[in-house]
Design a protein around this motif. Structure first.
Motif, short mmCIF file in Angstrom:
data_model
loop_
_atom_site.label_atom_id
_atom_site.label_comp_id
_atom_site.label_asym_id
_atom_site.label_seq_id
_atom_site.Cartn_x
_atom_site.Cartn_y
_atom_site.Cartn_z
N PRO A 1 0.81 -1.23 0.00
CA PRO A 1 0.00 0.00 0.00
C PRO A 1 0.85 1.27 0.00
O PRO A 1 0.50 2.25 -0.69
CB PRO A 1 -0.82 -0.12 1.29
N GLU A 2 1.95 1.29 0.76
CA GLU A 2 2.81 2.48 0.79
C GLU A 2 3.43 2.73 -0.58
O GLU A 2 3.52 3.89 -1.03
CB GLU A 2 3.91 2.30 1.83
N THR A 3 3.85 1.68 -1.24
CA THR A 3 4.45 1.83 -2.57
C THR A 3 3.44 2.40 -3.56
O THR A 3 3.76 3.32 -4.33
CB THR A 3 4.96 0.47 -3.07
N ILE A 4 2.22 1.87 -3.55
CA ILE A 4 1.18 2.39 -4.45
C ILE A 4 0.90 3.87 -4.15
O ILE A 4 0.79 4.68 -5.08
CB ILE A 4 -0.10 1.55 -4.31
N ALA A 5 0.82 4.22 -2.89
CA ALA A 5 0.54 5.61 -2.51
C ALA A 5 1.65 6.54 -3.00
O ALA A 5 1.38 7.59 -3.60
CB ALA A 5 0.38 5.71 -1.00
N HIS A 6 2.92 6.16 -2.75
CA HIS A 6 4.05 6.99 -3.21
C HIS A 6 4.05 7.11 -4.73
O HIS A 6 4.23 8.21 -5.27
CB HIS A 6 5.37 6.38 -2.73
N LEU A 7 3.88 6.00 -5.41
CA LEU A 7 3.95 6.00 -6.86
C LEU A 7 2.86 6.87 -7.46
O LEU A 7 3.08 7.61 -8.43
CB LEU A 7 3.82 4.56 -7.37
N SER A 8 1.67 6.85 -6.87
CA SER A 8 0.53 7.60 -7.41
C SER A 8 0.65 9.10 -7.19
O SER A 8 -0.14 9.87 -7.73
CB SER A 8 -0.78 7.08 -6.81
N ARG A 9 1.62 9.52 -6.39
CA ARG A 9 1.88 10.95 -6.25
C ARG A 9 2.72 11.49 -7.41
O ARG A 9 2.67 12.68 -7.72
CB ARG A 9 2.59 11.24 -4.93
N ALA A 10 3.47 10.60 -8.02
CA ALA A 10 4.36 11.00 -9.12
C ALA A 10 3.74 10.77 -10.49
O ALA A 10 4.01 11.51 -11.43
CB ALA A 10 5.68 10.25 -9.02
#
Length: 232
Positions: free
Chosen positions: A181-190
């Protein structure tokens, strides 16, 4: 609509127990996302996640119970294996909250982030982008997708890679520095995530070289194993 030449075919992956296939949009990869692998690459600590991309047509799609083949790539003398859990996105979005991230996941697969380590190292030394070390042809073997609804406990799964029957990499998904979930959240900011995106989530320690004639077998608990041979 007409084109100057025939467009390339759409890249897609088989889905276990389904007649339809998963159409691939983009392929994102997370760097140094297991602590022990970060250490073997000369880094320590929980650094902010960083990402690179591979082209969709770099995927080598291997159906269940088959052995795929990838050619040994040109320009390198040091081709490395990196076994990874791949997250397949089924619902797109931007600025996705961590607590909603798993609702965007369609399923999971076993993948390999193959790396021309010598070329990557040389580009790093020169301060240049290292796409040549990561995003080359056939650099992303991958197995079938298992839908998330059919797979329980992926965070407790074991991840392992064998080369010619000898274990090289062995860890657990719960050792990810930045979890799914953290990876998806970070990626979706970029980037705005889209249905069809794949996320290679990082590799554990034990990466090493393979040569023509070697056969790799990648395992993650609950997913079809991925077998691929290195051709000359």
């Amino acid at each position: 609509m007409s084109y100057a030449f025939d467009p390339s075919p759409l890249v897609s992956l088989p889905i276990t127990n389904q007649a339809h296939r998963f159409p691939v949009h983009r392929v994102y990869c997370v760097g140094r996302n297991y602590a022990e692998h970060a250490k073997e690459m000369g880094f320590t600590g929980r650094e902010p996640p960083f990402f690179f991309l591979k082209p969709a047509d770099a995927l080598v799609v291997v159906p269940t119970d088959q052995t795929g083949t990838m050619p040994y790539p040109p320009l390198t003398q040091d081709l490395h294996h990196e076994v990874e859990l791949v997250v397949a996105i089924g619902q797109g979005g931007r600025d996705i909250p961590v607590d909603q991230a798993l609702s965007h996941v369609y399923g999971y697969a076993v993948g390999l982030d193959m790396t021309r380590r010598d070329l990557q190292a040389e580009m790093k030394k020169q301060g240049r982008p290292w796409c040549i070390g990561k995003a080359f042809d056939h650099s992303a073997p991958i197995g079938p997708i298992v839908q998330a609804s059919q797979l329980a406990g992926i965070t407790q799964a074991e991840i392992k890679l064998e080369v010619n029957g000898i274990t090289r990499q062995h860890s657990q998904i719960n050792k990810l520095i930045w979890n799914i979930p953290e990876t998806i959240a970070h990626l979706s900011r970029a980037w705005t995530l889209m249905p069809g995106d794949l996320i290679f989530t990082g590799t554990p320690e034990g990466v090493g070289a393979v040569v023509p004639g070697d056969e790799m077998t990648a395992h993650i608990t609950g997913l079809p194993s991925l077998r691929i041979a290195i051709a000359a």
